[in-house]
Design a protein around this motif. Structure first.
Motif, PDB file in Angstrom:
ATOM      1  N   GLU A 281       0.403   6.108   4.308  1.00 11.99           N
ATOM      2  CA  GLU A 281      -0.739   5.278   3.911  1.00 11.99           C
ATOM      3  C   GLU A 281      -1.777   6.121   3.172  1.00 11.99           C
ATOM      4  O   GLU A 281      -2.272   5.719   2.119  1.00 11.99           O
ATOM      5  CB  GLU A 281      -1.378   4.627   5.143  1.00 11.99           C
ATOM      6  CG  GLU A 281      -0.520   3.511   5.725  1.00 11.99           C
ATOM      7  CD  GLU A 281      -0.961   3.099   7.125  1.00 11.99           C
ATOM      8  OE1 GLU A 281      -2.150   3.322   7.474  1.00 11.99           O
ATOM      9  OE2 GLU A 281      -0.108   2.570   7.862  1.00 11.99           O
ATOM     10  N   ASN A 282      -2.088   7.263   3.721  1.00 10.73           N
ATOM     11  CA  ASN A 282      -3.100   8.125   3.089  1.00 10.73           C
ATOM     12  C   ASN A 282      -2.631   8.648   1.729  1.00 10.73           C
ATOM     13  O   ASN A 282      -3.405   8.688   0.786  1.00 10.73           O
ATOM     14  CB  ASN A 282      -3.436   9.314   3.986  1.00 10.73           C
ATOM     15  CG  ASN A 282      -4.120   8.858   5.259  1.00 10.73           C
ATOM     16  OD1 ASN A 282      -4.713   7.781   5.288  1.00 10.73           O
ATOM     17  ND2 ASN A 282      -4.023   9.658   6.312  1.00 10.73           N
ATOM     18  N   LYS A 285      -2.945   5.906  -0.917  1.00 10.31           N
ATOM     19  CA  LYS A 285      -4.353   5.734  -1.324  1.00 10.31           C
ATOM     20  C   LYS A 285      -4.743   6.829  -2.310  1.00 10.31           C
ATOM     21  O   LYS A 285      -5.329   6.571  -3.362  1.00 10.31           O
ATOM     22  CB  LYS A 285      -5.271   5.830  -0.096  1.00 10.31           C
ATOM     23  CG  LYS A 285      -5.501   4.490   0.587  1.00 10.31           C
ATOM     24  CD  LYS A 285      -6.573   4.623   1.664  1.00 10.31           C
ATOM     25  CE  LYS A 285      -6.156   3.781   2.858  1.00 10.31           C
ATOM     26  NZ  LYS A 285      -6.461   4.410   4.147  1.00 10.31           N
ATOM     27  N   GLU A 288      -3.142   6.426  -5.674  1.00 12.02           N
ATOM     28  CA  GLU A 288      -3.771   5.316  -6.420  1.00 12.02           C
ATOM     29  C   GLU A 288      -5.069   5.791  -7.067  1.00 12.02           C
ATOM     30  O   GLU A 288      -5.281   5.600  -8.256  1.00 12.02           O
ATOM     31  CB  GLU A 288      -4.121   4.150  -5.475  1.00 12.02           C
ATOM     32  CG  GLU A 288      -2.933   3.515  -4.801  1.00 12.02           C
ATOM     33  CD  GLU A 288      -2.582   2.130  -5.325  1.00 12.02           C
ATOM     34  OE1 GLU A 288      -2.593   1.945  -6.555  1.00 12.02           O
ATOM     35  OE2 GLU A 288      -2.286   1.267  -4.484  1.00 12.02           O
ATOM     36  N   THR A 289      -5.918   6.449  -6.264  1.00  7.36           N
ATOM     37  CA  THR A 289      -7.212   6.901  -6.817  1.00  7.36           C
ATOM     38  C   THR A 289      -7.002   7.860  -7.974  1.00  7.36           C
ATOM     39  O   THR A 289      -7.748   7.841  -8.940  1.00  7.36           O
ATOM     40  CB  THR A 289      -8.051   7.670  -5.757  1.00  7.36           C
ATOM     41  OG1 THR A 289      -7.381   7.647  -4.515  1.00  7.36           O
ATOM     42  CG2 THR A 289      -9.440   7.097  -5.608  1.00  7.36           C
TER      43      THR A 289
END
Ligand code: ARG
Length: 597
Positions: A281-282, A285, A288-289
């Motif tokens: 999950e991390n 993220k 994506e950023t």
């Protein structure tokens, strides 16, 4: 451990000659430095074969003026620049410009004495101890642990043994496939078959059939399928009851895996795909950023450094993560949290592209930096004696526990054929049986170049001639028995080392000593290419060279009635050092040697 003399001879000579050649020909950039053991003792112990190519280079660029240059002159010029070294007795230039290098016997004396005095083989010194993670074995829950996983287990374990021996800090990780959509249906089936599973542990003895049953229901029953999908969502949300069911299923598999590891004497820390849930999950993220992810027909993909090949699928159309996501997350966790500097994956060659892409993406995302080393150690498929994919007669995947049982049975037959059951005690017999059975399975795997496919054949691996475990295990017991028959104890050996020189004057003695001296070269090479068959070839070379020595040099002389009349202590010392070296190599390969067999 005094490792000063456990140096690689090739590397030492290389450095010496590199310096000499640069001094002799300062204008030549990157001159060829070629050092190799001589294959005939007439030409010294090692050779430097740089003069010929260097001469060609000089002639073509005419760096030395107009006159014709001869390889012999080049060789002589090089020799004049070689600094003195405790390794070199003398250098000779042969007609064609080869430089023959004779090693100092004193050097060999010191190395062999150290082995006997330390009572162990020390590793050659390494420049830097590294934190290494070896990801190997890695079977999948509720699926068959097959011969491919066995190869990974055997190769991975041996790589770990070698790197641990060299002094690296090794973390052995079992990346079990314990997460994924298949658990949805397994849990749904568990709920129906064992409704009381939360209070009474369900008696699942055969998880493979359990898997098959649930798969049939999944494929044919829409309502069941819906429940299976719902379970996946609940599992990902970590609902306690579902997590409990998941754990129960994993435990059944893990116990089976563990029994295989126990039998093979392989240590592993279990850290399966599920461990990286939060990390995935991390990671996503973060990617994506940093805008590494691209839309592709509903999926999110990531390309490696130069956008060729295939991209990783980081998020599936249904929003789920994939094998790719978990491997990228795991790699990041291993580098950032575990502080790994070197990561090694041991899987079949079929996954090479997967790992190349993972590594390339990790470089692009600055997870893997130039200070990290990441290797995919691939291997070829295991074939049956019919040269087709290894299967049972009925066409099923071979169960590993059955395979090991078969090995034990065959080893027992072999020992009985040789009537060893009449000589050995029951305990000795059983130890020998296990040593042969597991040893031959491991050795047959390791002695082939891992990149090639290999044919699994009990008949071949149990042969007692040629480069096989049986031959080497026998050779070792035979070498060990020489001192024992001469009634020489370990303590006596230790005491004599300082006063008796190790016998190295006979050509066969010297030949044997030279083989032993190659050990640092062999292990350093394997640390580079991670190909263990060179260690097997080395074991075989030790055993064969020892036989030649023993056939030519008496260690113990007996009279006609068989009484010992003379013990050649210098040779017994050489014998002991040989035994220790062979035993060390076998241990690095994961083989258990026995005192008697
Ligand atoms: N479970 C996988 C298989 O059976 C092997 C996993 C290898 N390790 C990894 N980090 N992907 O093929």
């Amino acid at each position: 451990c005094n490792t000063d003399n456990m140096v690689s001879i090739t590397v030492t000579l290389y450095t010496l000659f590199e310096k000499a050649i640069n001094e002799a020909y300062p204008d030549v950039t990157d001159p060829p430095i070629i050092i190799a053991p001589s294959n005939n003792s007439k030409f010294g112990d090692y050779q430097c074969n740089s003069a010929l190519p260097l001469c060609k280079l000089l002639s073509s660029t005419n760096l030395e003026g107009k006159q014709r240059i001869l390889p012999k002159d080049v060789a002589e010029k090089i020799v004049s620049k070689v600094s003195s070294s405790p390794l070199i007795e003398k250098l000779e230039v042969a007609a064609a410009g080869f430089i023959n290098i004779c090693l100092k016997h004193e050097f060999a004396q010191i190395v062999l004495k150290n082995i006997l005095k330390n009572n162990k083989i020390c590793a050659p010194p390494i420049i830097r101890k590294r934190k290494v993670i070896v990801d190997f074995s890695s079977p999948n829950v509720a699926k068959e642990m097959h011969v491919g996983h066995l190869r990974s287990t055997i190769i991975g374990d041996s790589i770990c043994r070698l790197l641990e021996f060299l002094g690296h800090n090794v973390l052995r990780l079992n990346h079990i496939g314990d997460w994924g959509t298949q658990f949805g249906m397994l849990i749904a089936h568990l709920e129906d078959k064992f409704p009381n599973y939360s209070t009474e542990s369900p008696p699942i003895s055969d998880l493979q059939s359990f898997y098959k049953e649930s798969k049939i229901r999944f494929d044919n029953d829409e309502e069941f399928k819906k429940r299976a999908y719902a379970n996946v969502v609940k599992l990902q949300a970590c609902e306690p009851k579902i997590i409990q069911a998941w754990k129960l299923i994993c435990d059944v598999s893990k116990q089976e895996f563990q029994s295989i590891y126990d039998r093979l004497n392989v240590n592993l820390i279990e850290r399966g795909e599920s461990y990286y849930q939060k990390h995935m999950e991390n990671l996503v993220k973060d990617l994506e950023t940093k805008q590494f992810l691209e839309e592709d027909d509903g999926r999110k993909i990531m390309w490696g450094e130069n956008k060729n090949g295939i991209p990783l699928t980081v998020i599936k159309r249904d929003g789920g993560f994939t094998y790719d996501t978990s491997d990228l997350a795991a790699l990041k966790q291993r580098i950032m949290e575990e502080g790994a500097e070197w990561i090694i994956y041991v899987t079949d060659g079929g996954q090479a592209t997967h790992f190349q892409t993972i590594i390339s993406c990790a470089k692009r995302a600055k997870i893997v930096l130039s200070c990290h080393r990441v290797d995919h150690v691939g291997f070829g498929v295991v074939l049956g004696e019919d040269k087709k994919k290894f299967k049972t007669r009925s066409g099923d995947t071979v169960k590993l526990s059955d395979l090991l049982d078969e090995g034990l049975k065959r080893a027992e037959q072999k020992l009985k054929e040789k009537e060893r059951d009449k000589v050995l005690t029951e305990r000795e017999f059983n130890l020998a049986k296990e040593s042969i059975a597991y040893g031959c399975i491991k050795y047959a795997d390791l002695c082939h170049n891992r990149n090639h496919e290999y044919v699994f054949s009990f008949d071949k691996m149990l042969e007692d001639k040629g480069n096989t475990a049986v031959y080497l295990l026998y050779a070792l017991t035979r070498i060990r028995s020489i001192a024992r028959m001469a009634n020489i104890t370990r303590d006596q050996i230790k005491e004599t080392v300082d006063v008796t020189p190790i016998s190295l004057d006979h050509p066969k003695e010297w030949q044997l000593a030279k083989v032993i001296l190659k050990f640092p070269d062999i292990v350093m090479k394997i640390a580079k290419d991670l190909c263990l068959h060179s260690l097997c070839e080395f074991c075989y070379e030790i055993a064969c060279t020892f036989t030649e020595f023993y056939d030519n040099c008496y260690c113990v002389e007996k009279n006609q009635t068989g009484e010992i009349v003379k013990v050649n202590m210098g040779r017994i010392l050489l014998t002991e050092a040989t035994a220790m070296m062979l035993e060390k190599c076998l241990t690095l390969l994961g083989l258990n040697s026995v005192e008697k067999m």
